[in-house]
Design a protein around this motif. Structure first.
Motif, short mmCIF file in Angstrom:
data_model
loop_
_atom_site.label_atom_id
_atom_site.label_comp_id
_atom_site.label_asym_id
_atom_site.label_seq_id
_atom_site.Cartn_x
_atom_site.Cartn_y
_atom_site.Cartn_z
N LEU A 68 0.87 -0.97 -0.04
CA LEU A 68 -0.15 -0.39 0.11
C LEU A 68 1.31 1.15 0.33
O LEU A 68 2.07 1.02 0.32
CB LEU A 68 -1.01 -0.17 1.01
CG LEU A 68 -1.91 -0.73 1.63
CD1 LEU A 68 -2.14 -1.07 2.90
CD2 LEU A 68 -2.69 -1.80 0.48
N LYS A 69 -0.02 2.62 -0.76
CA LYS A 69 1.96 3.35 -0.66
C LYS A 69 0.39 4.68 -0.23
O LYS A 69 -0.86 4.99 -0.03
CB LYS A 69 1.11 4.43 -2.53
CG LYS A 69 2.31 3.51 -2.78
CD LYS A 69 3.47 3.14 -2.83
CE LYS A 69 4.48 2.57 -4.25
NZ LYS A 69 4.43 2.73 -5.03
N GLN A 70 0.55 4.63 1.38
CA GLN A 70 -0.44 5.83 2.46
C GLN A 70 0.74 7.11 1.89
O GLN A 70 1.98 6.94 2.50
CB GLN A 70 -0.19 5.25 3.57
CG GLN A 70 -1.26 3.93 3.07
CD GLN A 70 -1.36 3.96 4.51
OE1 GLN A 70 -0.61 3.73 5.60
NE2 GLN A 70 -3.01 2.51 5.11
N PRO A 71 -0.24 8.32 2.63
CA PRO A 71 0.50 9.06 2.77
C PRO A 71 1.62 9.80 4.05
O PRO A 71 1.37 8.93 4.98
CB PRO A 71 -0.29 11.01 3.16
CG PRO A 71 -1.42 9.87 3.51
CD PRO A 71 -1.45 8.04 2.59
N VAL A 72 3.07 10.14 3.86
CA VAL A 72 3.69 10.26 5.35
C VAL A 72 3.31 10.82 6.52
O VAL A 72 3.42 10.80 7.71
CB VAL A 72 5.28 10.38 4.80
CG1 VAL A 72 5.42 12.56 4.63
CG2 VAL A 72 6.04 10.18 6.05
N GLY A 73 2.44 11.57 6.04
CA GLY A 73 1.65 12.43 7.54
C GLY A 73 1.97 14.07 7.28
O GLY A 73 1.97 14.40 6.20
N VAL A 74 1.64 14.56 8.56
CA VAL A 74 2.33 15.88 8.55
C VAL A 74 3.52 16.71 7.89
O VAL A 74 4.80 15.67 8.30
CB VAL A 74 2.11 16.95 9.56
CG1 VAL A 74 2.85 18.30 9.85
CG2 VAL A 74 0.68 16.15 10.65
N ILE A 83 6.04 12.49 -6.32
CA ILE A 83 5.09 12.69 -5.10
C ILE A 83 4.95 11.41 -4.36
O ILE A 83 4.89 11.16 -3.41
CB ILE A 83 3.81 12.16 -5.71
CG1 ILE A 83 2.55 12.68 -4.81
CG2 ILE A 83 4.09 11.01 -6.56
CD1 ILE A 83 1.32 12.13 -5.59
N LEU A 84 6.44 10.90 -4.62
CA LEU A 84 6.36 9.64 -3.77
C LEU A 84 7.37 9.85 -2.60
O LEU A 84 7.66 9.08 -1.44
CB LEU A 84 7.92 8.84 -4.05
CG LEU A 84 7.06 8.51 -6.32
CD1 LEU A 84 8.24 7.06 -6.98
CD2 LEU A 84 6.32 7.00 -5.37
#
Length: 474
Positions: free
Chosen positions: A132-138, A458-459
């Motif tokens: 899964l590709k998920q956003p790293v966060g703040v 974006i990666l």
């Protein structure tokens, strides 16, 4: 003003900073000057917004970005004028920067739809393997003054496209340009806390950003010195980082190159933005067989460049950002002259009390000069000579920097060799303007970590999560 949790705010102390036009010295505005308290508030807002923003489908995040791009296009002249007033580049160049900034927003509006995971072939019949590709966060973003619009969108657009939320600190010299960009985010009605703007005490703001465990990603564009400090300070919380740092670009002209085309290439890579870019040509290596002709033609063209206020028609070279920048450029020229350099044109300040420096060409440059080792960040073009391909590759590959390099030759085989041998993240082969939104931007060695732009950009704001699903068989 600061922009925190969807609201424009003054600093809690009421402090402000004055902004001056580097071309005229005139006061053009005052902005709120915050610090650690405001940065903490912005991080909290971003942390709260991340909970829901990350779950918004990519196409929906892309729609917000498309709206931002549309608003920026409507306001592009206003944004460009602010850039020129704040940091001095000619208005035509500022308009070009705004178009570039919009291109990044539009590109990542589309990339938000294309965050793909993977299904892996399993090694056991009762398992399913997923990535899964998920956003790293703040994300904390720190941007420079030399491209005060495009550097913002090149960071924020992929971050929010990926599902991250952002706290941005712009350069102290160009906060008004940042505010113009954030006006567009505000008008697009992004959910509160998705993007936040803090300005003020750089060390205090940076300290809160690097020490916060809620900030999971730091992206920075600026000097290598400051980048190393931010890396060191981010180590305690092991943040994901991407950094675009200093450069010392070589510009190589072989004997088979079209001299006129190469001269035009130098004009574009060296004197745009008064030489104040990280990918600006720093060292011009010309084959000794054509060095005399090249130097004469370059000096003739450079002498015709108009130096002046970027708001005036026909200006090619604007002011340097401040008096300290002028002092550095002046010191590099004087050092070169004491070590055998010959000034073919320019070579001095326009006047003693301004931020303008003449567009300059120095002949007979050598490796003992400061200009051969240090980033000048000004409108000075030193010409070195070489005899062989092996020699120039060795000289071109700077021991510390590896951001951008340029090479002009009509030899196809040599072109392919140089693509491989030049130790730089970006190579312009017969191309003085290689930067586009769809391509990765970033350097090797002390010129940076990670990439911006293109699908690679974006990666930097995503993390891979491996999931192994068992017990699929009866």
């Amino acid at each position: 003003m600061l922009y925190i949790n969807g609201e424009w705010k003054q600093s809690k102390s009421g402090s402000t900073s004055d902004i001056y036009n580097p071309a005229t010295g005139e006061l053009i505005g005052s902005v709120a000057s915050g610090g650690g308290e405001e940065t903490f508030e912005a991080i909290e807002a971003a942390k709260h917004a991340f909970i829901t923003w990350r779950r918004l489908p990519g196409p929906e995040r892309g729609k917000y970005l498309s709206k931002v791009a549309s608003i920026m296009r409507e306001k592009q002249d206003e944004i460009a004028e602010t850039i020129t007033l704040e940091m001095g580049k000619p208005l035509t160049d500022a308009k070009g920067e705004v178009i570039g900034a919009i291109n990044y927003v539009e590109w990542y509006a589309e990339e938000a739809k294309r965050i793909y995971g993977d299904i892996l072939p399993a090694s056991h019949p009762d398992k399913q393997l997923l990535v899964l590709k998920q956003p790293v966060g703040v994300t904390a973003a720190i941007t420079p003054w030399n491209f005060p619009a495009s550097m913002i969108t090149r960071k924020i657009a992929p971050a929010i496209a990926a599902g991250c939320t952002v706290v941005l600190k712009p350069a102290p010299a160009t906060p008004l340009s940042a505010m113009k960009i954030f006006e567009c985010f505000d008008a697009a009605k992004l959910p509160k806390g998705v993007v936040n703007l803090v300005m003020g005490e750089a060390e205090e703001i940076g300290k809160v950003m690097t020490e916060s465990r809620d900030v999971r990603k730091l992206t920075f564009t600026g000097s290598t010195k400051v980048g190393k400090l931010l890396l060191k300070n981010s180590a305690e919380t092991v943040k994901k980082v991407s950094m675009e740092l200093g450069g010392h670009a070589p510009f190589i002209v072989f004997e088979d190159a079209d001299v006129d085309v190469a001269v035009q290439g130098v004009l574009l890579t060296k004197f745009k933005n008064a030489g104040q870019t990280c990918i600006s040509t720093n060292r011009i290596y010309v084959h000794e067989a054509i060095a005399g002709n090249f130097g004469r033609k370059l000096a003739e063209k450079v002498a015709q460049l108009k130096v002046g206020n970027g708001m005036e028609s026909g200006v090619d070279v604007g002011p340097l950002i401040n008096s300290e920048a002028v002092e550095k450029v002046d010191s590099h020229v004087k050092d070169a002259m004491t070590k055998g350099g010959q000034v073919l044109c320019g070579g001095k300040r326009v006047n003693q009390h301004s931020n303008f420096f003449e567009a300059t060409v120095i002949n007979f440059a050598n490796d003992e000069m400061k200009i051969a080792k240090e980033e000048t960040f000004g409108p000075v073009a030193p010409i070195f000579t070489f005899q062989s391909e092996e020699e120039v590759v060795k000289k071109a590959n700077h021991e510390n920097y590896g951001l951008a390099a340029y090479c002009f030759t009509n030899n196809l085989g040599r072109s392919y060799r140089l693509m491989q041998d030049l130790d730089f993240g970006i190579v312009g082969m017969n191309d003085p303007a290689p930067i586009v939104a769809q391509a990765p931007f970033g350097g090797f060695k002390e010129s940076g970590i990670g990439k911006e732009g293109g699908k690679s950009g974006i990666l930097e704001y995503l993390e891979e999560k491996f999931v192994s699903v068992g017990s699929l068989t009866k």
